[in-house]
Design an enzyme around this catalytic site. Structure first.
Site, mmCIF file in Angstrom:
data_model
loop_
_atom_site.group_PDB
_atom_site.id
_atom_site.type_symbol
_atom_site.label_atom_id
_atom_site.label_comp_id
_atom_site.label_asym_id
_atom_site.label_seq_id
_atom_site.Cartn_x
_atom_site.Cartn_y
_atom_site.Cartn_z
ATOM 1 N N CYS A 177 -2.118 -2.552 7.616
ATOM 2 C CA CYS A 177 -2.025 -3.520 6.512
ATOM 3 C C CYS A 177 -0.715 -4.291 6.493
ATOM 4 O O CYS A 177 -0.690 -5.460 6.105
ATOM 5 C CB CYS A 177 -2.291 -2.816 5.190
ATOM 6 S SG CYS A 177 -4.030 -2.281 5.074
ATOM 7 N N ASP A 216 -4.569 -0.627 -1.609
ATOM 8 C CA ASP A 216 -5.884 -0.452 -1.023
ATOM 9 C C ASP A 216 -6.737 0.095 -2.171
ATOM 10 O O ASP A 216 -6.358 1.074 -2.818
ATOM 11 C CB ASP A 216 -5.743 0.573 0.118
ATOM 12 C CG ASP A 216 -6.668 0.317 1.274
ATOM 13 O OD1 ASP A 216 -7.035 -0.849 1.516
ATOM 14 O OD2 ASP A 216 -7.008 1.297 1.972
ATOM 15 N N LYS A 251 -7.028 -4.819 -2.774
ATOM 16 C CA LYS A 251 -7.730 -5.284 -1.567
ATOM 17 C C LYS A 251 -8.675 -4.216 -1.045
ATOM 18 O O LYS A 251 -8.535 -3.045 -1.383
ATOM 19 C CB LYS A 251 -6.748 -5.730 -0.498
ATOM 20 C CG LYS A 251 -5.845 -4.637 -0.066
ATOM 21 C CD LYS A 251 -4.870 -5.150 0.957
ATOM 22 C CE LYS A 251 -4.053 -3.995 1.473
ATOM 23 N NZ LYS A 251 -4.887 -2.897 1.993
ATOM 24 N N ASP A 283 0.784 -1.243 0.000
ATOM 25 C CA ASP A 283 0.000 0.000 0.000
ATOM 26 C C ASP A 283 0.816 1.294 0.000
ATOM 27 O O ASP A 283 0.482 2.243 0.734
ATOM 28 C CB ASP A 283 -0.957 0.011 1.208
ATOM 29 C CG ASP A 283 -1.970 -1.119 1.137
ATOM 30 O OD1 ASP A 283 -1.859 -1.986 0.258
ATOM 31 O OD2 ASP A 283 -2.883 -1.146 1.988
ATOM 32 N N HIS A 342 -10.506 0.789 -2.749
ATOM 33 C CA HIS A 342 -11.878 0.815 -2.256
ATOM 34 C C HIS A 342 -12.855 1.380 -3.284
ATOM 35 O O HIS A 342 -12.541 2.356 -3.977
ATOM 36 C CB HIS A 342 -11.974 1.698 -1.004
ATOM 37 C CG HIS A 342 -11.169 1.208 0.159
ATOM 38 N ND1 HIS A 342 -11.192 -0.091 0.597
ATOM 39 C CD2 HIS A 342 -10.326 1.866 1.004
ATOM 40 C CE1 HIS A 342 -10.397 -0.204 1.655
ATOM 41 N NE2 HIS A 342 -9.852 0.955 1.916
ATOM 42 N N HIS A 366 -10.442 7.197 1.379
ATOM 43 C CA HIS A 366 -9.056 7.085 0.903
ATOM 44 C C HIS A 366 -8.981 5.965 -0.128
ATOM 45 O O HIS A 366 -9.795 5.038 -0.115
ATOM 46 C CB HIS A 366 -8.107 6.774 2.065
ATOM 47 C CG HIS A 366 -8.400 5.458 2.723
ATOM 48 N ND1 HIS A 366 -9.415 5.306 3.654
ATOM 49 C CD2 HIS A 366 -7.867 4.219 2.560
ATOM 50 C CE1 HIS A 366 -9.475 4.042 4.032
ATOM 51 N NE2 HIS A 366 -8.546 3.349 3.377
HETATM 52 C C1 VGL Z 1 -4.683 0.914 5.645
HETATM 53 C C2 VGL Z 1 -6.086 2.038 7.053
HETATM 54 C C3 VGL Z 1 -7.120 1.921 6.161
HETATM 55 C C4 VGL Z 1 -3.301 0.395 5.364
HETATM 56 C C5 VGL Z 1 -5.706 0.782 4.734
HETATM 57 O O1 VGL Z 1 -2.945 0.222 4.178
HETATM 58 O O2 VGL Z 1 -2.552 0.159 6.343
HETATM 59 N N1 VGL Z 1 -4.885 1.538 6.802
HETATM 60 N N2 VGL Z 1 -6.916 1.289 4.997
HETATM 61 ZN ZN ZN Z 2 -8.358 1.323 3.441
#
Ligand code: VGL
Ligand code: ZN
Length: 188
Positions: free
Chosen positions: A141, A57, A101, A15, A59, A76
């Site tokens: 993550c 990430d 993901k 990420d 979404h 985000h």
């Molecule tokens: C993450 C918070 C929300 C991460 C992803 O990649 O660590 N943290 N979504």
């Molecule tokens: Zn996230």
């Protein structure tokens, strides 16, 4: 870094996306510091013939983890937006395995192994036994991915200087490190 990587190793970059960097929607303090470190590991992976995987990430809009839906986070890494992109400074190879993901609108997924349930099988098929992990965020993550890698039977190395914590509560990053060490991860 003075580790030599081999085809039995894989490097998992978690990420490293604009929204997790300073100025992004969910910035990880000092998050951009991981990029030059990861680039050295990416070069070592290339030299040694190690597989590179990169999770993102990814979404849908109005994801369940967003505050508008009672989740803990500001919006985000919405699919296809600039914030969800990898920064071009991160030297990912063209043949990196990209793992999306958090794509289910109704549930969050922190681990790269959740994003791709066949990831462990894919790594095993390629003869991978050791997994080197870095990226963002250590206390979410990265932690979840390391724990899943250990549970799947890999020797997992966390690259300490290639990760940073969100630290929603002060000390979360340090606690994550202790938890990962206790679970059997090697802290590089
Ligand atoms: C993450 C918070 C929300 C991460 C992803 O990649 O660590 N943290 N979504
Ligand atoms: Zn996230």
């Amino acid at each position: 870094m003075d580790t030599t990587l081999t085809p039995r190793d894989a490097l998992l970059v978690v990420d490293v996306q604009y929204d997790f960097l300073p100025g992004g929607a969910l910035p990880v303090p000092d998050g951009d510091a991981v990029i030059p470190v990861l680039n050295r590991w990416l070069a070592a992976a290339r030299t040694g013939g190690a597989l590179v995987c990169a999770s993102r990430d990814w979404h849908p809009p109005h994801h369940a983890s967003f505050r508008e839906r009672g989740g803990p986070w500001p919006p985000h890494c919405v699919q296809g937006t600039p914030g969800a992109a990898f920064p071009p400074e991160l030297a990912l190879p063209p043949d990196a395995v990209i793992i999306d993901k958090g794509t289910d609108p109704d549930r969050d997924a922190y681990s790269a192994f959740q994003g791709r349930p066949d990831l462990a099988a894919l790594l095993r098929e390629r003869g991978v036994t050791r997994l080197y992990v870095g990226g963002l965020a250590l206390d979410y993550c990265v932690k979840a991915s390391v724990l899943d890698g250990l549970a799947a039977g890999f020797e997992v190395h966390l690259i300490r200087d290639a990760t940073r914590a969100v630290d929603v509560q002060p000390g979360d990053g340090e606690r994550a490190l202790a938890e990962l060490r206790a679970a059997g991860a090697v802290i590089e």
